[in-house]
Design an enzyme around this catalytic site. Structure first.
Site, PDB file in Angstrom:
ATOM      1  N   HIS A  39       0.628  -1.155  -0.091  1.00 25.94           N
ATOM      2  CA  HIS A  39       0.066  -0.247   0.004  1.00 25.94           C
ATOM      3  C   HIS A  39       0.747   1.281   0.067  1.00 25.94           C
ATOM      4  CE1 HIS A  39      -3.872  -2.130   1.260  1.00 25.94           C
ATOM      5  NE2 HIS A  39      -3.007  -3.067   1.314  1.00 25.94           N
ATOM      6  N   ASP A 136      -6.442   5.378   1.899  1.00 19.79           N
ATOM      7  CA  ASP A 136      -6.414   3.993   1.750  1.00 19.79           C
ATOM      8  C   ASP A 136      -7.805   3.742   1.792  1.00 19.79           C
ATOM      9  OD1 ASP A 136      -6.060   1.277   1.488  1.00 19.79           O
ATOM     10  OD2 ASP A 136      -3.884   1.714   1.611  1.00 19.79           O
TER      11      ASP A 136
END
Length: 523
Positions: A39, A136
């Site tokens: 990520h 995110d």
């Protein structure tokens, strides 16, 4: 009192208002990735591109991860409008940060919200407030805090459009009683899901929906986080239209605006150059072994099997032995990335040294490193195959480089990616059993590197790789980035959302009645 669980799910529809730039204030964007390398890396690449476009960027990472990201000073020096902030992840120093272990996920979901709120308050008390948050998709607390402060939010999903689409079908599967499933078959087919006919298996589902023995609360939380992203003003995906057109169409019915900026790593390289201070070079949590590039220079074209299982996977010592002997038995030269912590309860380097002595040919055929610059390795002409866990970053990087894949998925989006690599895109081979044995490894390597199947897979890969790279060469995937800059709010005024349905409502409210039903509790 109205029973919200009894809502007619067929009428559910959510439409946020589009982002509306509204003042002369300089935009300042805060990016907040989930603290896992898969990520952090794409978020850093996006931060670079936005900074290069003239936007002031605040990159927020956990204190633990910030210490592991090498040379952030070099990034800040190259991109003067890129700034770094940190936040505690709420875990003790010696606690595992592996996503599969659970504590990190729960801590990020519950424990970071007060600290994030304090940070936003502190930044907004200054002369230059945050005007947009890019969060995110696994984190819903930034969305909640942003709404408190009236700051627009954009969700960034580091996984595929396909895997994200699966999340939004989960309430339907729960309502139908298909999950949680009653038997012990983790790869059983899921029926009746549009776009996935004959291709969706139980182990493709997110969280513990794919693991009957796991704590189902993890799955509830994960889906709830994703549904909350429906409140965002836009969605960013590291993909391109030709790769996932049907799923992008599906997601466009959920999100007001979608930016497809993949392959992100190739776009970043094209726009910013291949610098040692780029995100691709600096976001690794282990020191890169550059000697492997010299070793590759000595190998014939398309002869080497590159082996890497990402930043979090662990295996047992006997599983590592099976992999090693399978690679050696294939007779193909290999470059194998083995982190020092890859073996549970043991030291990978010691095991490899011992096995190399036992099998003299191993030292001649292969090279083992603790970490390598994956993008550079895949782009090397000597690499002809990639034995991978099929994380989305690895999948996209392999497609861009034109390197066929041997799929050894473990968890998360990896099993679904592997199925599409093998059965839909036909650019690799998926293992057809769940065993860790040397024969399976040897057969997979030979299937990908030899014979007619190799020719067919390489042909399919070249077509897909050409499409991916055309986006970069022609600047097509730069257009969404430019649009993203234009759409980035220049004020902290939050656009008013019109809630016509339950997108983003609490997940337990959607399936609360269904969870209690007999179809979900049968043994």
């Amino acid at each position: 009192m109205e029973d919200r669980n009894a809502m007619d799910m067929s009428r559910i529809k959510y439409r946020p208002q589009p982002l509306r730039p509204a003042s002369m204030v300089q935009p300042r964007v805060l990016l907040f990735p989930f603290p896992a390398l898969g990520h952090v890396k794409p978020f850093l690449s996006l931060a670079e591109l936005l900074s290069d476009a003239g936007i002031d960027v605040v990159f927020l990472s956990t204190e633990y991860n910030h210490r592991r990201i090498s040379n952030t000073e070099a990034l800040a020096s190259r991109f003067p409008t890129l700034h770094f902030e940190t936040i505690p992840d709420g875990l003790p120093p010696n606690e595992s940060r592996a996503l599969a272990d659970g504590p990190l996920y729960f801590s990020m979901r519950e424990g970071t919200k007060p600290r994030f709120r304090q940070l936003i308050q502190s930044l907004n008390d200054g002369r230059w407030p945050i005007t947009c948050i890019i969060t995110d998709i696994m984190l819903s607390s930034p969305i909640e805090v942003a709404e408190e402060f009236g700051i627009p939010v954009i969700a960034f999903c580091p996984c595929s459009a396909r895997y994200l689409s699966i999340h939004f079908f989960i309430p339907k599967l729960v309502e139908e009683g298909q999950i949680p499933y009653a038997d012990d078959d983790p790869i059983g087919e899921i029926q009746g899901v549009p776009l996935f006919e004959g291709l969706l298996r139980r182990n493709h589902l997110p969280g513990s929906w794919s693991d009957k023995s796991a704590d189902i609360s993890f799955s509830h939380g994960l889906i709830n986080q994703t549904l909350a992203a429906g409140r965002a003003s836009a969605l960013i995906l590291n993909t391109f239209d030709e790769l996932e057109a049907p799923f992008l169409t599906h997601l466009s019915s959920i999100f007001n605006k979608i930016y497809t900026i993949g392959p992100l790593h190739a776009l970043s390289k094209s726009r910013l150059g291949d610098s040692s201070s780029s995100a691709s070079a600096l976001s690794g949590f282990w020191k890169e072994d550059r000697a492997c590039m010299s070793w590759l220079d000595c190998q014939p074209p398309r002869s080497v099997v590159f082996v890497s299982f990402g930043s979090t996977m662990k295996m047992k010592a006997d599983e590592l032995r099976e992999f090693w002997y399978g690679l050696v038995s294939s007779g193909k030269p290999f470059l194998c990335v083995l982190r020092s912590d890859v073996v549970s309860g043991g030291e990978a380097a010691e095991l490899i040294e011992q096995m190399a002595e036992e099998e003299g040919a191993g030292g001649k055929l292969g090279m083992v490193v603790e970490w390598a610059a994956q993008e550079k390795v895949l782009s090397h002409p000597a690499v002809g195959g990639f034995l991978t866990h099929c994380g989305w970053n690895s999948t996209v990087e392999s497609i861009a480089a034109g390197v066929p894949m041997m799929c050894w998925p473990i968890l998360g989006d990896q099993p679904s990616n592997a199925t599409w690599i093998d059965r839909v895109w036909k650019i690799g081979v998926e293992r057809n059993n769940r065993e860790w044995d040397r024969l399976t490894v040897e057969k997979m390597v030979r299937a990908l590197m030899e014979g007619q199947k190799r020719v067919e897979i390489q042909r399919s890969m070249e077509k897909l790789s050409k499409l991916a790279n055309e986006k970069v060469v022609r600047g097509i995937n730069l257009h969404p980035t430019i649009s993203l800059k234009k759409d980035t709010p220049t004020t902290s005024e939050h656009p008013r959302h019109e809630f016509e349905n339950m997108r983003g409502m609490n997940y337990e409210m959607l399936v609360g009645n269904a969870i209690k039903s007999p179809t979900l509790t049968k043994k």
